[in-house]
Design a protein around this motif. Structure first.
Motif, PDB file in Angstrom:
ATOM      1  N   SER A 109     -10.365   2.744  -0.936  1.00 11.82           N
ATOM      2  CA  SER A 109      -9.684   2.276  -2.170  1.00 11.82           C
ATOM      3  C   SER A 109     -10.113   2.744  -3.453  1.00 11.82           C
ATOM      4  N   GLU A 110     -11.564   2.701  -3.602  1.00 12.78           N
ATOM      5  CA  GLU A 110     -12.020   3.144  -4.749  1.00 12.78           C
ATOM      6  C   GLU A 110     -12.001   4.653  -4.974  1.00 12.78           C
ATOM      7  N   HIS A 111     -11.687   5.427  -4.088  1.00 14.98           N
ATOM      8  CA  HIS A 111     -11.805   6.807  -4.017  1.00 14.98           C
ATOM      9  C   HIS A 111     -10.443   7.624  -3.693  1.00 14.98           C
ATOM     10  N   ILE A 112      -9.512   6.903  -3.625  1.00 19.68           N
ATOM     11  CA  ILE A 112      -8.296   7.427  -3.242  1.00 19.68           C
ATOM     12  C   ILE A 112      -7.804   8.577  -4.421  1.00 19.68           C
ATOM     13  N   HIS A 113      -8.000   8.204  -5.731  1.00 19.17           N
ATOM     14  CA  HIS A 113      -7.905   9.263  -6.724  1.00 19.17           C
ATOM     15  C   HIS A 113      -8.806  10.527  -6.778  1.00 19.17           C
ATOM     16  N   THR A 114      -9.862  10.442  -6.236  1.00 17.42           N
ATOM     17  CA  THR A 114     -10.795  11.439  -6.023  1.00 17.42           C
ATOM     18  C   THR A 114     -10.191  12.264  -4.877  1.00 17.42           C
ATOM     19  N   LYS A 115      -9.810  11.742  -3.735  1.00 15.53           N
ATOM     20  CA  LYS A 115      -9.292  12.536  -2.706  1.00 15.53           C
ATOM     21  C   LYS A 115      -8.062  13.164  -2.999  1.00 15.53           C
ATOM     22  N   VAL A 148       2.665  11.642   1.515  1.00 15.12           N
ATOM     23  CA  VAL A 148       2.577  11.414   2.812  1.00 15.12           C
ATOM     24  C   VAL A 148       1.089  10.983   3.086  1.00 15.12           C
ATOM     25  N   ILE A 149       0.244  11.794   2.763  1.00 10.49           N
ATOM     26  CA  ILE A 149      -1.077  11.615   3.135  1.00 10.49           C
ATOM     27  C   ILE A 149      -1.642  10.295   2.438  1.00 10.49           C
ATOM     28  N   GLU A 150      -1.393   9.982   1.304  1.00 14.34           N
ATOM     29  CA  GLU A 150      -1.751   8.725   0.641  1.00 14.34           C
ATOM     30  C   GLU A 150      -1.144   7.609   1.413  1.00 14.34           C
ATOM     31  N   GLY A 151       0.239   7.920   1.652  1.00 11.99           N
ATOM     32  CA  GLY A 151       0.934   6.710   2.445  1.00 11.99           C
ATOM     33  C   GLY A 151       0.359   6.339   3.830  1.00 11.99           C
ATOM     34  N   ARG A 152      -0.345   7.594   4.335  1.00 10.17           N
ATOM     35  CA  ARG A 152      -0.881   7.137   5.625  1.00 10.17           C
ATOM     36  C   ARG A 152      -2.272   6.276   5.587  1.00 10.17           C
ATOM     37  N   GLU A 153      -2.995   6.754   4.482  1.00 11.75           N
ATOM     38  CA  GLU A 153      -4.013   5.924   4.100  1.00 11.75           C
ATOM     39  C   GLU A 153      -3.718   4.490   3.667  1.00 11.75           C
ATOM     40  N   GLN A 154      -2.510   4.349   2.972  1.00 11.35           N
ATOM     41  CA  GLN A 154      -2.153   3.170   2.505  1.00 11.35           C
ATOM     42  C   GLN A 154      -1.967   2.125   3.837  1.00 11.35           C
ATOM     43  N   LEU A 155      -1.081   2.591   4.752  1.00  7.84           N
ATOM     44  CA  LEU A 155      -0.940   2.196   6.057  1.00  7.84           C
ATOM     45  C   LEU A 155      -2.209   1.833   6.850  1.00  7.84           C
ATOM     46  N   PHE A 156      -3.195   2.603   7.024  1.00  8.54           N
ATOM     47  CA  PHE A 156      -4.405   2.264   7.353  1.00  8.54           C
ATOM     48  C   PHE A 156      -5.023   1.196   6.723  1.00  8.54           C
ATOM     49  N   MET A 182      -3.842  -2.399   7.609  1.00 10.64           N
ATOM     50  CA  MET A 182      -4.367  -3.127   8.740  1.00 10.64           C
ATOM     51  C   MET A 182      -5.449  -3.711   8.597  1.00 10.64           C
ATOM     52  N   LYS A 183      -6.271  -3.629   7.703  1.00 10.34           N
ATOM     53  CA  LYS A 183      -7.474  -4.516   7.301  1.00 10.34           C
ATOM     54  C   LYS A 183      -7.617  -5.156   5.754  1.00 10.34           C
ATOM     55  N   GLN A 184      -6.367  -5.295   4.987  1.00  8.65           N
ATOM     56  CA  GLN A 184      -6.213  -5.873   4.021  1.00  8.65           C
ATOM     57  C   GLN A 184      -6.823  -5.376   2.881  1.00  8.65           C
ATOM     58  N   VAL A 185      -6.726  -3.642   2.704  1.00  8.47           N
ATOM     59  CA  VAL A 185      -7.467  -2.984   1.697  1.00  8.47           C
ATOM     60  C   VAL A 185      -6.325  -1.863   1.467  1.00  8.47           C
ATOM     61  N   ALA A 186      -6.514  -1.507  -0.027  1.00  9.10           N
ATOM     62  CA  ALA A 186      -5.296  -0.752  -0.623  1.00  9.10           C
ATOM     63  C   ALA A 186      -5.422   0.432   0.248  1.00  9.10           C
ATOM     64  N   TYR A 187      -6.366   1.292   0.651  1.00  3.70           N
ATOM     65  CA  TYR A 187      -6.532   2.536   1.423  1.00  3.70           C
ATOM     66  C   TYR A 187      -7.515   2.525   2.234  1.00  3.70           C
ATOM     67  N   ALA A 188      -7.368   3.042   3.280  1.00  4.84           N
ATOM     68  CA  ALA A 188      -8.502   3.459   4.551  1.00  4.84           C
ATOM     69  C   ALA A 188      -8.444   4.708   4.862  1.00  4.84           C
ATOM     70  N   GLU A 189      -9.292   5.536   5.334  1.00  5.44           N
ATOM     71  CA  GLU A 189      -9.364   6.629   6.210  1.00  5.44           C
ATOM     72  C   GLU A 189      -9.331   6.231   7.525  1.00  5.44           C
ATOM     73  N   GLY A 190      -8.702   6.996   8.519  1.00 11.24           N
ATOM     74  CA  GLY A 190      -8.678   6.502   9.741  1.00 11.24           C
ATOM     75  C   GLY A 190      -9.630   7.574  10.585  1.00 11.24           C
ATOM     76  N   PHE A 191     -10.312   6.909  11.636  1.00  4.34           N
ATOM     77  CA  PHE A 191     -11.124   7.884  12.457  1.00  4.34           C
ATOM     78  C   PHE A 191     -10.643   7.670  14.050  1.00  4.34           C
ATOM     79  N   ILE A 192     -10.665   8.612  14.947  1.00  2.94           N
ATOM     80  CA  ILE A 192     -10.804   8.220  16.195  1.00  2.94           C
ATOM     81  C   ILE A 192     -12.208   8.681  16.772  1.00  2.94           C
TER      82      ILE A 192
END
Length: 146
Positions: A72-78, A107-115, A118-128
């Motif tokens: 969440s704190e780094h989405i603008h940097t991404k 679209v990428i930001e939307g995916r990170e927002q959806l992720f 899932m855990k009640q934060v603004a943005y998350a990066e997902g990993f398998i």
């Protein structure tokens, strides 16, 4: 290289991606990871090495992640980092419109927002994960959700 630098973790593109080079790069590195762990592979000059974990990150693809990292704190940097690749993500004069240069970063930001949701934060990066992670004596803190 893996035996020389002995990384603990390796990040690879998620193999199920629309761009064939991304999946091929993943397969090549997975083979190198396997070979680096064979004691008598090619040369005995360097000791065999196995990484602790392989994390697969999403480029174009989407799947249910095994692990989320709050960004969440780094989405603008991404976003700024992606926009640095103007030739890929910004429609240039005289170029053909593609899915990458017509709103793909949104679209990428939307995916990170959806992720993140899932855990009640603004943005998350997902990993398998390649292998499960063992957490010992780890319980959620009271009132923090799960």
């Amino acid at each position: 290289v893996l035996r020389t630098y002995q990384p603990s973790v390796v990040f690879l593109p998620y193999e199920d991606d629309r761009h064939p080079d991304h999946g091929q790069a993943t397969r090549l590195v997975e083979e190198a990871l396997f070979n680096a762990g064979i004691v008598k592979y090619a040369s005995n000059e360097q000791a065999a090495h196995r990484v602790w974990q392989v994390y697969y990150y999403f480029i174009n693809g989407f799947a249910k992640p095994d692990l989320l990292v709050d960004i969440s704190e780094h989405i603008h940097t991404k976003r700024a980092a992606l926009l640095a690749y103007k030739s890929q993500f910004t429609k240039q004069e005289g170029t053909v419109e593609t899915r990458l240069n017509t709103g793909f970063i949104n679209v990428i930001e939307g995916r990170e927002q959806l992720f993140g949701k899932m855990k009640q934060v603004a943005y998350a990066e997902g990993f398998i994960l390649k292998d499960p992670i063992l957490l010992a004596n780890c319980l959620p803190q009271s009132g923090k959700g799960g």
